[in-house]
Design a protein around this motif. Sequence first.
Motif, short mmCIF file in Angstrom:
data_model
loop_
_atom_site.label_atom_id
_atom_site.label_comp_id
_atom_site.label_asym_id
_atom_site.label_seq_id
_atom_site.Cartn_x
_atom_site.Cartn_y
_atom_site.Cartn_z
N THR A 1 -0.58 -1.28 -12.81
CA THR A 1 -1.93 -1.56 -12.73
C THR A 1 -2.35 -2.44 -14.07
O THR A 1 -3.10 -3.48 -13.98
CB THR A 1 -3.06 -0.58 -12.60
OG1 THR A 1 -2.45 0.28 -11.44
CG2 THR A 1 -4.58 -0.89 -12.36
N LYS B 1 -6.25 7.17 -7.06
CA LYS B 1 -7.70 6.90 -6.95
C LYS B 1 -8.23 6.25 -8.10
O LYS B 1 -9.09 5.40 -8.37
CB LYS B 1 -8.45 8.11 -6.38
CG LYS B 1 -8.13 8.14 -4.86
CD LYS B 1 -8.77 9.76 -4.57
CE LYS B 1 -10.19 9.77 -4.42
NZ LYS B 1 -10.42 11.32 -3.85
N ARG C 1 -7.32 2.60 -8.59
CA ARG C 1 -8.08 2.11 -7.55
C ARG C 1 -9.31 1.75 -8.23
O ARG C 1 -9.96 0.66 -8.23
CB ARG C 1 -8.13 2.89 -6.26
CG ARG C 1 -8.77 2.22 -5.01
CD ARG C 1 -10.38 2.48 -4.97
NE ARG C 1 -10.71 3.90 -5.28
CZ ARG C 1 -10.93 4.94 -4.33
NH1 ARG C 1 -10.23 4.63 -2.90
NH2 ARG C 1 -11.26 6.13 -4.96
N ASN D 1 0.81 -1.30 -0.11
CA ASN D 1 -0.11 0.01 -0.08
C ASN D 1 0.91 1.17 0.12
O ASN D 1 0.44 2.25 0.62
CB ASN D 1 -1.14 0.06 1.35
CG ASN D 1 -1.89 -1.14 1.20
OD1 ASN D 1 -2.25 -1.65 0.26
ND2 ASN D 1 -2.62 -1.57 2.32
N SER E 1 -2.30 -3.21 -4.03
CA SER E 1 -2.32 -1.85 -3.92
C SER E 1 -2.42 -1.27 -5.27
O SER E 1 -2.07 -1.64 -6.30
CB SER E 1 -1.09 -1.37 -3.44
OG SER E 1 -0.58 -2.35 -2.13
N ALA E 2 -3.20 -0.09 -5.52
CA ALA E 2 -3.30 0.70 -6.68
C ALA E 2 -1.81 1.17 -6.98
O ALA E 2 -1.19 1.63 -6.46
CB ALA E 2 -4.37 1.55 -6.58
N SER F 1 -13.94 0.08 -2.04
CA SER F 1 -12.60 0.57 -1.27
C SER F 1 -12.54 2.19 -1.35
O SER F 1 -12.92 2.56 -2.42
CB SER F 1 -11.44 -0.05 -2.14
OG SER F 1 -10.35 0.74 -1.47
N GLY G 1 -10.31 -1.81 3.07
CA GLY G 1 -10.75 -0.57 2.00
C GLY G 1 -11.92 0.11 2.64
O GLY G 1 -12.54 1.05 2.13
N ASN H 1 -6.11 3.29 -1.02
CA ASN H 1 -5.29 2.98 -2.37
C ASN H 1 -4.96 1.49 -2.38
O ASN H 1 -3.95 1.20 -3.01
CB ASN H 1 -4.23 3.73 -1.88
CG ASN H 1 -3.17 3.21 -1.10
OD1 ASN H 1 -3.50 2.51 -0.23
ND2 ASN H 1 -1.87 3.39 -1.02
N PHE H 2 -5.87 0.75 -1.89
CA PHE H 2 -5.73 -0.81 -2.35
C PHE H 2 -7.21 -1.46 -2.47
O PHE H 2 -8.15 -0.71 -2.23
CB PHE H 2 -4.96 -1.60 -1.17
CG PHE H 2 -5.49 -1.19 0.01
CD1 PHE H 2 -6.63 -1.96 0.53
CD2 PHE H 2 -5.16 -0.25 0.81
CE1 PHE H 2 -7.09 -1.74 1.84
CE2 PHE H 2 -5.76 0.14 2.02
CZ PHE H 2 -6.80 -0.66 2.55
N VAL H 3 -7.24 -2.57 -3.14
CA VAL H 3 -8.60 -3.18 -3.06
C VAL H 3 -8.36 -4.86 -2.76
O VAL H 3 -7.25 -5.33 -2.93
CB VAL H 3 -8.74 -3.34 -4.80
CG1 VAL H 3 -10.06 -4.06 -5.03
CG2 VAL H 3 -9.06 -1.94 -4.97
#
Length: 358
Positions: A347, A281, A284, A34, A340-341, A301, A170, A304-306
């Motif tokens: 991503t 964001k 995310r 994260n 984490s995004a 969420s 989240g 900054n994570f899922v």
Amino acid sequence: MENPFEEPPIRDALRGRTPYGAPQLDVPVRLNTNENPYPLPAAVAEAIEKTLHGLLRDVNRYPDRDALALREDLAAYLGHGLTSANMWAANGSNEIIQQLLQVFGGPGRTAMGFAPSYSMHTLIATATATGWYESYRNASFEVTAEHAKAQVRVYEPDVVFLASPNNPTGTALSLDVVEAVASECAGVVIVDEAYAEFARSGTESAVTLLPRFPRLVVTRTMSKAFAFAGVRVGYMAAHPRVVEAVQLVRLPYHLSSLTQAAARVALAHASTLLTQVEAIKEQRDRIVSRLRELGFKVAESDANFVLFGQFDDQTTVWQKLLDRGVLVRDVGIAGWLRVSAGTPDETDAFLSAMGELA
Ligand SMILES: Cc1ncc(COP(=O)(O)O)c(C=O)c1O
């Protein structure tokens, strides 16, 4: 001669335990702790360098023990009429949490949290010899005001932890939950808002409740939104009496002059740094919608994570992602993993690996 200290005489509560920490593996895409995926913008890094350069000549002197200038800047950043008397800072919000439990927890006292949540709350309770009661979130990883209040009534803890947005799920809490707990609890209520800056619009901070609840504490960090994880700066906002109490346990000069100065420069560049938050964001939200399209379950969420799943065996999926160069976190919730995004490229790498696994 046999070493008599081969088995050090550690406390019973710590015997057999392993230190906390995520695997630090050297892989192309690391989305497991994260962190903010962006380095500090060049202008901010240069401003910090310039400040530290001047300061280095004075490091023969101890820093400001009370970190007053930094606390003023933190109060200005949070707003809501807070002043330096409401603020306290330390080496990461983990140290803030440790100091809070040293003062308000400890032998003969108890803390409680709502699992699954940030495991350091439990671990710091153990380290400070504070008893721990584990309550639970519902199947959507939420906590209702009625449930939270009822649990506080049953356990009567000295400290309650509410993480919002919660790690690893989240999930943000609505303020009525914080209000219900703060009204019911005779002890201290800590709202851990490490990820507050990533919340979607409409999610309010518990900072707004501070004037009404003198035993409410809101902890924050510069590790995430400010891309400052390596510097170690966490802080809290609370009633001045709580801040004074925490000073009873802080080590003298705990926060180095370099850390204090670097944090002040970063805060002066808050608006630049927070534009990165918007970019994170976006990633995310992209992760959430793409994973749903692929047929996975995803927890809502505000961080900054899922958290995503549901897998028969999350460890196999974790390994398959690692084989594709993507490191995510197995937080120990059966069937779920946390990602984490990252940057758009990171991503992409994660989502295309998930596409192969769908
Ligand atoms: C919920 C929560 N609180 C606190 C922290 C601690 O952050 P730091 O000590 O870097 O401020 C983290 C770190 O991941 C976290 O997830």
